[in-house]
Design a protein around this motif. Sequence first.
Motif: not given
Length: 73
Positions: A22-28
């Motif tokens: 989720i954190l990686k997706v939020q940071s694209l």
Amino acid sequence: MKVYEKSSLKLVEEVGELSEVILKVQSLQQSGTIEEELYDVLYYLIAIANIYDIDLTASFHLQVKINITKYTT
């Protein structure tokens, strides 16, 4: 190590992996694996419930009632 101990540890591991994705997706940086990690979390949650013979549907409905009382007063 007993089955319930292994399942509990795997659940914690999978929740950690879900958080990372989720954190990686939020940071694209990454996308497309949240569904896989959610599946893994759900799998181990159900496995633990089965080990302890817990009816997750009944538990869910009970917790909804508790949360309604707890958070709407």
